[in-house]
Design an enzyme around this catalytic site. Sequence first.
Site, short mmCIF file in Angstrom:
data_model
loop_
_atom_site.label_atom_id
_atom_site.label_comp_id
_atom_site.label_asym_id
_atom_site.label_seq_id
_atom_site.Cartn_x
_atom_site.Cartn_y
_atom_site.Cartn_z
N VAL A 1 24.28 62.28 -127.02
CA VAL A 1 25.38 62.56 -127.94
C VAL A 1 24.80 62.16 -129.28
CG1 VAL A 1 27.75 62.04 -128.63
CG2 VAL A 1 27.13 62.01 -126.19
N TYR B 1 31.78 54.46 -126.17
CA TYR B 1 31.95 55.13 -124.88
C TYR B 1 33.09 54.52 -124.07
CZ TYR B 1 27.72 57.59 -126.08
OH TYR B 1 26.80 58.39 -126.73
#
Length: 138
Positions: free
Chosen positions: A71, A112
């Site tokens: 990401v 996350y």
Amino acid sequence: MYTLKHELEPSDLPILKHIYQSVGWKKHDEAIIQKVFEASTHKVFVMEGEKIIGFARALSDGVFNATIYDVVVHKDYQNKGVARMALENLLQQLEHISCVQLIATTGNDTFYKKFGFKKLKTGMAIYQSEKLSKEYLE
């Protein structure tokens, strides 16, 4: 306003290299980038107009497991919701997979956790690089 696309085009490779380099990942050349994205089963590119500013990718067996590996958001677009947009889309693509794992860079755990990720009790890895081994393994 940002938009999404899901297909990699050859003309995207220099842009992806630039994004990786903007966050300090200097060893990713265009051949490596092409190889990892072609091998990825799921990908999303966040666009500002016609320009890629961030992306995420994953590999999956299509039923039981998937792992998110990247990401990445260009340093000039960080903290503007780009990573969130990419990860939300990738997780939507993987919503039928029973276990979605990820490899996070050091210091990004808090981000996350907002999506429901938790540390694995049984997660294990082998890093061939001594530097990466020292950074990521207990």
